[in-house]
Scaffold this active site. Structure first.
Site, PDB file in Angstrom:
ATOM      1  N   ARG A  29      11.742  -6.215  -4.737  1.00  0.00           N
ATOM      2  CA  ARG A  29      11.143  -7.394  -4.098  1.00  0.00           C
ATOM      3  C   ARG A  29      10.155  -6.961  -3.026  1.00  0.00           C
ATOM      4  O   ARG A  29      10.353  -5.957  -2.343  1.00  0.00           O
ATOM      5  CB  ARG A  29      12.222  -8.275  -3.450  1.00  0.00           C
ATOM      6  N   GLN A  30       9.063  -7.705  -2.920  1.00  0.00           N
ATOM      7  CA  GLN A  30       8.136  -7.613  -1.801  1.00  0.00           C
ATOM      8  C   GLN A  30       7.963  -9.024  -1.248  1.00  0.00           C
ATOM      9  O   GLN A  30       7.998 -10.001  -2.001  1.00  0.00           O
ATOM     10  CB  GLN A  30       6.776  -7.055  -2.228  1.00  0.00           C
ATOM     11  N   SER A  31       7.771  -9.138   0.058  1.00  0.00           N
ATOM     12  CA  SER A  31       7.800 -10.457   0.701  1.00  0.00           C
ATOM     13  C   SER A  31       6.589 -11.322   0.389  1.00  0.00           C
ATOM     14  O   SER A  31       6.699 -12.539   0.306  1.00  0.00           O
ATOM     15  CB  SER A  31       7.930 -10.295   2.221  1.00  0.00           C
ATOM     16  N   THR A  32       5.410 -10.716   0.233  1.00  0.00           N
ATOM     17  CA  THR A  32       4.183 -11.482   0.020  1.00  0.00           C
ATOM     18  C   THR A  32       3.355 -10.849  -1.086  1.00  0.00           C
ATOM     19  O   THR A  32       3.503  -9.667  -1.392  1.00  0.00           O
ATOM     20  CB  THR A  32       3.327 -11.555   1.302  1.00  0.00           C
ATOM     21  N   GLN A  35       1.453  -7.881   0.167  1.00  0.00           N
ATOM     22  CA  GLN A  35       2.196  -6.629   0.152  1.00  0.00           C
ATOM     23  C   GLN A  35       2.225  -6.026  -1.245  1.00  0.00           C
ATOM     24  O   GLN A  35       2.116  -4.807  -1.405  1.00  0.00           O
ATOM     25  CB  GLN A  35       3.626  -6.858   0.655  1.00  0.00           C
TER      26      GLN A  35
END
Length: 248
Positions: A29-32, A35
């Site tokens: 997972r990456q937040s945005t 990113q």
């Protein structure tokens, strides 16, 4: 005898045959989306956990990757189909190990985190991060995992507070920027002016003229569609940043 074994640290590994008979799931997972586009090293490190699962004893074909949540915040399970699928697979008894680079990849909400821990404990699923492998069914491991989850949630609160304070400081200095609406540009001096392109200005003036006549947004949309008209916009990022583009 059992007390001697506990003190000497010779207990067998937490990973047992029953875990290896099920899948190891690597959660990425990456937040945005920003990113995902620019912080590619972090994403690559998370995908590399597949090799770690193999090192821990899982066959490559029994290692699954869930990366549906790239660009999603971990502040809540809502809007994270990958996390929801992970929880469902654990509850069905299909997962022997969950691997994430760190707790914050899985959840930054204690509610979601403890919910996952509870299901893992009931299903006999292990959780691994960059520090080790834990069994949520064991008191000491659950205590440590709970502490990690609490720190992850607190970290999110601290980051938000810093971000908000930075925005207020920029606003007080008059440096807080925001994307220009269609028909306006910001000069290098900071001055906001109408778009210098005459066709762009005329098309936007037409939007308001049609609205004055039809008195509804739908009326404007229908007019532009019927006459195959397009609206201008400026590219907001990338190599073509600032270029004028036209779209329906």
């Amino acid at each position: 005898m059992s007390r001697t074994r506990r003190i000497s640290g010779t207990l067998p590994s937490k990973i047992e045959g029953r875990h290896l008979d099920r899948q190891a799931v690597v959660y990425v997972r990456q937040s945005t989306l920003q990113q995902v586009a620019h912080n590619k090293e972090s994403t690559a490190v998370q995908y590399a956990l597949v090799e770690r699962a193999c090192t821990l004893g899982w066959a490559r074909l029994r290692v699954a990757v869930i990366d549906d949540d790239l660009g999603c915040s971990a502040a809540s399970a809502a809007g994270r189909p990958g996390f929801q699928r992970l929880v469902a697979e654990v509850g069905l008894g299909h997962v022997g190990l969950i691997l994430g680079f760190e707790v914050s990849r899985l959840a930054r909400s204690c509610r979601d985190w403890y919910h996952l821990l509870e299901i893992c404990a009931l299903a006999g699923t292990l959780i691994g991060d960059n520090d080790g492998v834990y069994d949520p069914g064991l008191y000491n491991d659950r205590l440590l995992l709970g502490l990690k989850g609490t720190m992850s949630e607190a970290e999110l609160h601290i980051m938000r507070a810093r971000f908000e304070e930075g925005r207020w400081n920029k606003a007080e200095r008059g440096d807080f920027g925001f994307p220009m609406p269609r028909g306006f540009i910001r000069r290098p001096s900071g001055e906001i002016v109408q778009d210098p392109d005459e066709r762009a200005r005329d098309s936007l003036h037409l939007v308001f003229e049609i609205f004055e006549r039809r008195r509804s947004i739908h009326g404007v949309v229908r007019y532009f569609h019927a006459h195959s008209l397009q609206l201008p916009d400026r590219v907001r990022g990338g190599p073509a940043k600032g270029d004028l583009v036209w779209a329906p």
